[in-house]
Design a protein around this motif. Structure first.
Motif, PDB file in Angstrom:
ATOM      1  N   VAL A  90      46.024  36.041  28.499  1.00  0.00           N
ATOM      2  CA  VAL A  90      45.776  37.380  29.449  1.00  0.00           C
ATOM      3  C   VAL A  90      44.375  37.317  29.744  1.00  0.00           C
ATOM      4  CG1 VAL A  90      45.770  39.780  29.762  1.00  0.00           C
ATOM      5  CG2 VAL A  90      47.763  38.884  28.399  1.00  0.00           C
ATOM      6  N   LEU A  91      43.173  37.002  28.878  1.00  0.00           N
ATOM      7  CA  LEU A  91      42.167  36.894  29.408  1.00  0.00           C
ATOM      8  C   LEU A  91      41.855  35.815  30.448  1.00  0.00           C
ATOM      9  CD1 LEU A  91      39.069  37.589  28.961  1.00  0.00           C
ATOM     10  CD2 LEU A  91      39.009  36.196  27.049  1.00  0.00           C
ATOM     11  N   ILE A  92      42.238  34.732  30.221  1.00  0.00           N
ATOM     12  CA  ILE A  92      42.281  33.841  31.277  1.00  0.00           C
ATOM     13  C   ILE A  92      42.950  34.069  32.474  1.00  0.00           C
ATOM     14  CG2 ILE A  92      42.925  31.272  31.791  1.00  0.00           C
ATOM     15  CD1 ILE A  92      42.716  30.449  29.032  1.00  0.00           C
ATOM     16  N   ALA A  93      44.017  34.650  32.564  1.00  0.00           N
ATOM     17  CA  ALA A  93      44.481  35.295  33.980  1.00  0.00           C
ATOM     18  C   ALA A  93      43.748  36.122  34.602  1.00  0.00           C
ATOM     19  CB  ALA A  93      45.871  35.683  33.411  1.00  0.00           C
ATOM     20  N   CYS A  94      42.905  37.000  33.586  1.00  0.00           N
ATOM     21  CA  CYS A  94      42.329  38.237  34.292  1.00  0.00           C
ATOM     22  C   CYS A  94      40.955  37.517  35.026  1.00  0.00           C
ATOM     23  CB  CYS A  94      41.945  39.054  33.332  1.00  0.00           C
ATOM     24  SG  CYS A  94      42.988  40.119  32.467  1.00  0.00           S
ATOM     25  N   LEU A  95      40.482  36.646  34.337  1.00  0.00           N
ATOM     26  CA  LEU A  95      39.185  36.002  34.783  1.00  0.00           C
ATOM     27  C   LEU A  95      39.556  35.074  35.966  1.00  0.00           C
ATOM     28  CD1 LEU A  95      37.513  34.591  31.414  1.00  0.00           C
ATOM     29  CD2 LEU A  95      36.944  36.527  33.035  1.00  0.00           C
ATOM     30  N   SER A  96      40.760  34.480  36.098  1.00  0.00           N
ATOM     31  CA  SER A  96      41.299  33.671  37.250  1.00  0.00           C
ATOM     32  C   SER A  96      41.335  34.510  38.543  1.00  0.00           C
ATOM     33  CB  SER A  96      42.473  33.123  37.029  1.00  0.00           C
ATOM     34  OG  SER A  96      42.425  32.157  35.942  1.00  0.00           O
ATOM     35  N   VAL A  97      42.048  36.032  38.253  1.00  0.00           N
ATOM     36  CA  VAL A  97      42.016  36.757  39.379  1.00  0.00           C
ATOM     37  C   VAL A  97      40.480  37.301  39.662  1.00  0.00           C
ATOM     38  CG1 VAL A  97      42.801  39.020  39.971  1.00  0.00           C
ATOM     39  CG2 VAL A  97      44.291  37.652  38.659  1.00  0.00           C
ATOM     40  N   PHE A  98      39.855  37.545  38.816  1.00  0.00           N
ATOM     41  CA  PHE A  98      38.551  37.844  38.995  1.00  0.00           C
ATOM     42  C   PHE A  98      37.617  36.805  39.930  1.00  0.00           C
ATOM     43  CE2 PHE A  98      34.041  38.643  36.768  1.00  0.00           C
ATOM     44  CZ  PHE A  98      33.447  39.471  37.736  1.00  0.00           C
ATOM     45  N   ALA A  99      37.956  35.499  39.628  1.00  0.00           N
ATOM     46  CA  ALA A  99      37.205  34.518  40.252  1.00  0.00           C
ATOM     47  C   ALA A  99      37.779  34.593  41.746  1.00  0.00           C
ATOM     48  CB  ALA A  99      37.597  33.169  39.589  1.00  0.00           C
ATOM     49  N   VAL A 100      38.923  34.708  41.765  1.00  0.00           N
ATOM     50  CA  VAL A 100      39.692  34.742  43.351  1.00  0.00           C
ATOM     51  C   VAL A 100      39.051  36.043  44.005  1.00  0.00           C
ATOM     52  CG1 VAL A 100      41.551  35.058  44.748  1.00  0.00           C
ATOM     53  CG2 VAL A 100      41.770  33.639  42.746  1.00  0.00           C
ATOM     54  N   GLY A 101      38.986  37.187  43.304  1.00  0.00           N
ATOM     55  CA  GLY A 101      38.314  38.114  44.084  1.00  0.00           C
ATOM     56  C   GLY A 101      36.659  37.797  44.686  1.00  0.00           C
ATOM     57  N   THR A 102      36.164  37.204  43.663  1.00  0.00           N
ATOM     58  CA  THR A 102      34.649  36.991  43.959  1.00  0.00           C
ATOM     59  C   THR A 102      34.604  35.884  45.011  1.00  0.00           C
ATOM     60  OG1 THR A 102      34.353  37.316  41.564  1.00  0.00           O
ATOM     61  CG2 THR A 102      32.511  36.150  42.551  1.00  0.00           C
ATOM     62  N   LEU A 103      35.284  34.906  45.100  1.00  0.00           N
ATOM     63  CA  LEU A 103      35.338  33.878  46.219  1.00  0.00           C
ATOM     64  C   LEU A 103      35.755  34.569  47.444  1.00  0.00           C
ATOM     65  CD1 LEU A 103      35.618  31.036  47.013  1.00  0.00           C
ATOM     66  CD2 LEU A 103      37.972  30.988  46.649  1.00  0.00           C
ATOM     67  N   PHE A 104      36.579  35.705  47.506  1.00  0.00           N
ATOM     68  CA  PHE A 104      36.737  36.039  48.690  1.00  0.00           C
ATOM     69  C   PHE A 104      35.639  37.085  49.340  1.00  0.00           C
ATOM     70  CE2 PHE A 104      41.289  35.114  48.213  1.00  0.00           C
ATOM     71  CZ  PHE A 104      41.465  34.512  49.464  1.00  0.00           C
ATOM     72  N   CYS A 105      34.972  37.848  48.130  1.00  0.00           N
ATOM     73  CA  CYS A 105      33.605  38.512  48.405  1.00  0.00           C
ATOM     74  C   CYS A 105      32.580  37.311  49.047  1.00  0.00           C
ATOM     75  CB  CYS A 105      33.220  38.898  46.908  1.00  0.00           C
ATOM     76  SG  CYS A 105      33.969  40.468  46.453  1.00  0.00           S
ATOM     77  N   ALA A 106      32.565  36.213  48.460  1.00  0.00           N
ATOM     78  CA  ALA A 106      31.352  35.405  49.032  1.00  0.00           C
ATOM     79  C   ALA A 106      31.574  35.073  50.367  1.00  0.00           C
ATOM     80  CB  ALA A 106      31.410  34.037  48.065  1.00  0.00           C
ATOM     81  N   VAL A 107      33.101  34.751  50.720  1.00  0.00           N
ATOM     82  CA  VAL A 107      33.241  34.507  52.213  1.00  0.00           C
ATOM     83  C   VAL A 107      33.559  35.622  53.319  1.00  0.00           C
ATOM     84  CG1 VAL A 107      33.997  32.081  51.401  1.00  0.00           C
ATOM     85  CG2 VAL A 107      35.795  34.088  51.892  1.00  0.00           C
ATOM     86  N   SER A 108      33.153  36.784  52.692  1.00  0.00           N
ATOM     87  CA  SER A 108      33.770  37.942  53.486  1.00  0.00           C
ATOM     88  C   SER A 108      32.710  38.049  54.819  1.00  0.00           C
ATOM     89  CB  SER A 108      33.401  39.279  52.683  1.00  0.00           C
ATOM     90  OG  SER A 108      34.357  39.432  51.812  1.00  0.00           O
ATOM     91  N   ASN A 109      33.467  38.410  55.821  1.00  0.00           N
ATOM     92  CA  ASN A 109      32.668  38.560  57.159  1.00  0.00           C
ATOM     93  C   ASN A 109      33.048  39.814  57.630  1.00  0.00           C
ATOM     94  OD1 ASN A 109      35.334  38.132  57.780  1.00  0.00           O
ATOM     95  ND2 ASN A 109      35.071  36.440  59.053  1.00  0.00           N
ATOM     96  N   SER A 110      33.607  40.746  56.761  1.00  0.00           N
ATOM     97  CA  SER A 110      33.880  42.291  57.289  1.00  0.00           C
ATOM     98  C   SER A 110      33.823  43.070  56.145  1.00  0.00           C
ATOM     99  CB  SER A 110      35.033  42.314  57.932  1.00  0.00           C
ATOM    100  OG  SER A 110      36.134  42.074  57.317  1.00  0.00           O
ATOM    101  N   LEU A 111      33.422  44.340  56.567  1.00  0.00           N
ATOM    102  CA  LEU A 111      33.167  45.456  55.194  1.00  0.00           C
ATOM    103  C   LEU A 111      34.708  45.466  54.766  1.00  0.00           C
ATOM    104  CD1 LEU A 111      31.528  47.244  53.742  1.00  0.00           C
ATOM    105  CD2 LEU A 111      31.923  49.152  55.599  1.00  0.00           C
ATOM    106  N   GLY A 112      35.818  45.771  55.529  1.00  0.00           N
ATOM    107  CA  GLY A 112      37.085  45.745  54.976  1.00  0.00           C
ATOM    108  C   GLY A 112      37.423  44.824  53.941  1.00  0.00           C
TER     109      GLY A 112
END
Length: 492
Positions: A90-112
């Protein structure tokens, strides 16, 4: 028996065990540090986000609120899921989802898009209860208290570092690189956990309590949402009052449902154990006192001295005022583990609260002096380090190994709720009065907030004293709780 099975899975103590303990422990530290950093690294860049997206203060505050809400829900739910299906998995799964969220934060081009990605990031919060459970299950018992203490210290260490790093990054590159850096740490954590951490031997098999999960999630969201948005919506607004009422109702229904569930998400009887209950109350109050003022120290440092106080610091310089806290926490957290292993964790928790009182008194009377602010931060770091380590160990010692993720997850939520409430109330007090002719908060607001935090930690000391055990009693390291086996185990 569980004890024998766990003992067989643990490396032997001594120098020969170091390779079997050091690498997994380092992997867990990287994993939890990655979340702790992302929790606060976004705070210094909020003004940049507001300018880039043309948002108002209320809109940009959702970058924090969305993260906080999903983090609180994930902490409770996934801690229990880890107890059921394996904490490493479960820890690896949580960190993987966390990484996906962080990736999308890095490439975000809108506040939403950024707000949505931050909500996904919040899933990484489950790293803490899962890491506590892995340590409890797999590490030699004599090393458990210190290991849990060091993992707990990453809450404050990440907070301090997270306020310092973004300044130079944004000045040199852009706010996007704050998330790229965070993503690199998360990926390193995933690889380290996959390579060095074994699956936990203790399980609490069963079915997921979906009804309990939905009710708990609804109650937490209904509570944290008005806390995080109360200043912008108005504390007396219909939305805020309605959400608070909804949180109470959903909480009551959740308790009723869990009492009747054959395999509950959270064992309600577990929360009634004196050691667990007092630890949760203390965590709530400590979170309220500690974070309410921590968020204001950089703001005070950035205040132009022309108004009669403040140091005119840059974003980077203001973050340095929190650096002594991160340093002293590294010493205090393992020290808390050693004290607790010798005499029990009640003593370091009480000491932590009293030391915290001293730190906030230094802030209150000496905030016009830079050296006093540095000293106050160092003193508070000792208090935070002792407190976080003691709270986690008190809960871990009081429950069955198969309930570690569940119990420590709730303790983390209590501290999060207290932190959110304390930060919002502190901000309301500070912003209630300004220096005449300016929009700068008045000095009296900072003083009042520091005094409020000192009083809160005094109350936390009383809550800690109310817990079972003596301040000078002995404690068996890694001792199993004496309470009877939980009902969900007997039902299987």
């Amino acid at each position: 028996m569980t004890d024998a099975k766990t003992s067989d899975a643990l490396p032997a103590a001594g120098a020969q065990a170091d390779p079997g303990v050091t690498a997994p422990f380092a992997a867990l530290l990287v994993a939890v540090l990655s979340f702790s950093l992302m929790q606060t690294m976004v705070v210094p860049v909020l003004p940049d986000l507001q300018r880039e997206f043309g948002a108002d203060t209320s809109g940009v505050s959702w970058v924090l609120s969305s993260f906080l809400i999903t983090a609180s829900v994930a902490t409770a739910l996934l801690g229990r899921v880890g107890d059921m299906f394996g904490k490493r998995r479960v820890l690896i799964a949580c960190l993987s989802v966390f990484a996906v969220g962080t990736l999308f934060c890095a490439v975000s081009n809108s506040l939403g898009m950024l707000i949505t990605a931050r909500a996904v990031q919040g899933v990484g919060s489950a790293a803490f209860p899962l890491a506590f459970g892995i340590v409890r299950d797999q590490f030699p018992r004599e090393r458990v208290p210190v290991a849990i203490g060091l993992i707990s210290s990453t809450f404050g260490i990440g907070f301090g570092i997270g306020l310092i790093l973004p300044g130079p990054i944004v000045d040199t590159l852009s706010w996007h690189w704050v998330f790229w850096l965070g993503l690199a740490v998360i990926v390193l954590g995933i690889l380290a956990v996959g390579a060095f951490v074994k699956e936990s031997p203790d399980r609490s098999p069963g079915r997921i309590d979906w009804a309990g999960g939905l009710l708990l999630s609804g109650a937490v969201v209904a509570l944290l949402l008005p806390i995080s948005q109360g200043r912008s919506w108005g504390w007396g607004s219909l939305a805020v009052i309605g959400l608070f009422v909804t949180a109470v109702v959903l909480g009551a229904v959740f308790v009723a449902v869990e009492r009747r569930a054959p395999e509950p998400l959270i064992d309600i009887d577990l929360l009634r154990r004196p050691a667990v209950a007092t630890s949760h109350v203390a965590a709530l109050i400590i979170g309220f006192g500690m974070y309410g003022a921590f968020t204001l120290v950089p703001l005070l440092a950035q205040t132009p001295p022309e108004v009669g106080f403040g140091f005119g610091s840059s974003v980077t310089e203001s973050g340095l005022f929190m650096l002594p806290m991160a340093v002293t926490m590294l010493v205090a957290s393992p020290l808390s583990g050693r004290i607790g292993a010798a005499v029990g964790f009640k003593l370091p928790l009480v000491l932590a609260c009293l030391i915290g009182v001293v730190g906030f008194v230094i802030y209150a009377v000496g905030h016009n002096s830079e050296w006093a602010m540095y000293v106050g931060s160092g003193v508070l770091g000792i208090g935070v380090g002792l407190a976080y380590a003691a709270l986690a160990n008190l809960v871990v010692e009081a429950v069955d190994p198969r309930q570690t993720g569940e119990a420590t997850g709730i303790n983390t939520i209590m501290r999060t709720i207290g932190s959110s409430l304390g930060a919002q109330i502190a901000a309301s007090i500070v912003s209630s009065e300004t220096v005449p002719g300016t929009a700068v908060p008045a000095e009296s607001g900072y003083t009042a907030t520091f005094v409020m935090s000192a009083i809160a930690l005094g109350a936390a000391a009383l809550a800690a004293l109310a817990g079972p055990g003596s301040l000078r009693g002995s404690a068996a390291v890694g001792a199993r709780p004496t309470a009877p086996e939980p009902s969900r185990s007997s039902a299987r």
